[in-house]
Design a protein around this motif. Structure first.
Motif, PDB file in Angstrom:
ATOM      1  N   CYS A  25       0.953  -1.426   0.046  1.00 47.85           N
ATOM      2  CA  CYS A  25      -0.158  -0.196  -0.033  1.00 47.85           C
ATOM      3  C   CYS A  25       1.010   1.486  -0.297  1.00 47.85           C
ATOM      4  O   CYS A  25       1.952   0.997   0.736  1.00 47.85           O
ATOM      5  CB  CYS A  25      -0.668  -0.148   1.339  1.00 47.85           C
ATOM      6  N   CYS A  28       0.321   2.968   4.055  1.00 50.36           N
ATOM      7  CA  CYS A  28       0.554   2.431   5.416  1.00 50.36           C
ATOM      8  C   CYS A  28       1.283   1.220   4.869  1.00 50.36           C
ATOM      9  O   CYS A  28       1.687   0.593   5.994  1.00 50.36           O
ATOM     10  CB  CYS A  28      -0.684   2.077   5.609  1.00 50.36           C
ATOM     11  N   ASN A  30       0.775  -2.207   3.351  1.00 47.88           N
ATOM     12  CA  ASN A  30      -0.363  -3.025   3.965  1.00 47.88           C
ATOM     13  C   ASN A  30      -0.059  -4.021   2.364  1.00 47.88           C
ATOM     14  O   ASN A  30       0.336  -3.008   1.977  1.00 47.88           O
ATOM     15  CB  ASN A  30      -1.184  -2.824   4.683  1.00 47.88           C
ATOM     16  N   CYS A  37      -4.539  -0.048   0.048  1.00 53.27           N
ATOM     17  CA  CYS A  37      -5.002  -1.547   0.773  1.00 53.27           C
ATOM     18  C   CYS A  37      -6.578  -0.978   1.128  1.00 53.27           C
ATOM     19  O   CYS A  37      -7.149   0.277   1.190  1.00 53.27           O
ATOM     20  CB  CYS A  37      -4.783  -1.701   2.046  1.00 53.27           C
ATOM     21  N   CYS A  40      -7.222   1.324   4.414  1.00 51.98           N
ATOM     22  CA  CYS A  40      -6.512   2.985   3.844  1.00 51.98           C
ATOM     23  C   CYS A  40      -7.954   3.629   2.915  1.00 51.98           C
ATOM     24  O   CYS A  40      -8.566   4.489   2.888  1.00 51.98           O
ATOM     25  CB  CYS A  40      -5.593   3.116   2.513  1.00 51.98           C
TER      26      CYS A  40
HETATM   27 ZN   LIG Z   1      -2.868   0.822   3.052  1.00 52.68          ZN
END
Ligand SMILES: [Zn+2]
Length: 166
Positions: A25, A28, A30, A37, A40
């Motif tokens: 992502c 973040c 992820n 992601c 988010c």
């Molecule tokens: Zn994210």
């Protein structure tokens, strides 16, 4: 094996496809298959809180507790200079940039309660202190030396509720 060759090939191709599309992502870190992601992208999440975890797998475990509605930041490791994991190798600069952009009120340090996780949390706390945000550390109920990934959901839920400001 009850699958036909055709079915097996289909599954193998689907897995390969997923692997090729999986990336981090952009906000973040992820694992996701698009720019941001699902966490988010979700407008219902509380953007004033960021929960910092070591690995995407920790994020999944916390998500499974359903007791946290904020956003995340995945470091993609812990500080371990002897193993070459210096601050520059982790997503620390990206975390500081997110906080510096404003709108963040609390950063929850949810690194593992072992030596490296603690050292990483202390390091982050020092960097974040001058940035005018609440910094908290999950603690309650998690066994020392343990691993978030293996904590049961009730325990982890309680450790999020019982987080302490540091
Ligand atoms: Zn994210």
């Amino acid at each position: 094996m009850t699958l036909s060759n055709e079915e097996a090939r289909g599954i193998a191709e689907a897995i390969l496809d997923l692997k090729e599309r999986a990336c981090f992502c952009g906000r973040c870190f992820n694992i996701t298959d698009s720019e941001l992601c699902p966490v988010c992208r979700d407008p219902g999440r509380d953007a004033s809180r960021i929960c910092v975890v070591e690995e995407p797998s920790d994020l999944i475990v916390i998500e499974n507790t359903r007791s946290y509605r904020g956003l995340y930041h995945v470091l993609l490791g812990t500080l371990s200079p002897l193993d070459g994991l210096t601050p520059e190798r982790l997503k620390i600069r990206e975390l500081l940039e997110r906080v510096a952009q404003g709108g963040v009120e609390e950063v929850i340090l949810a690194t593992n309660p072992n030596t490296k996780g603690e050292a990483t949390a202390q390091y982050l706390a020092q960097l974040l202190k001058p940035m005018n945000v609440h910094i908290s550390r999950i603690a309650y109920g998690l066994p020392l030396g343990g691993d978030i990934e293996f904590a049961d959901e009730v325990t982890l839920s309680k450790s999020l509720e019982g987080r302490r400001e540091i």
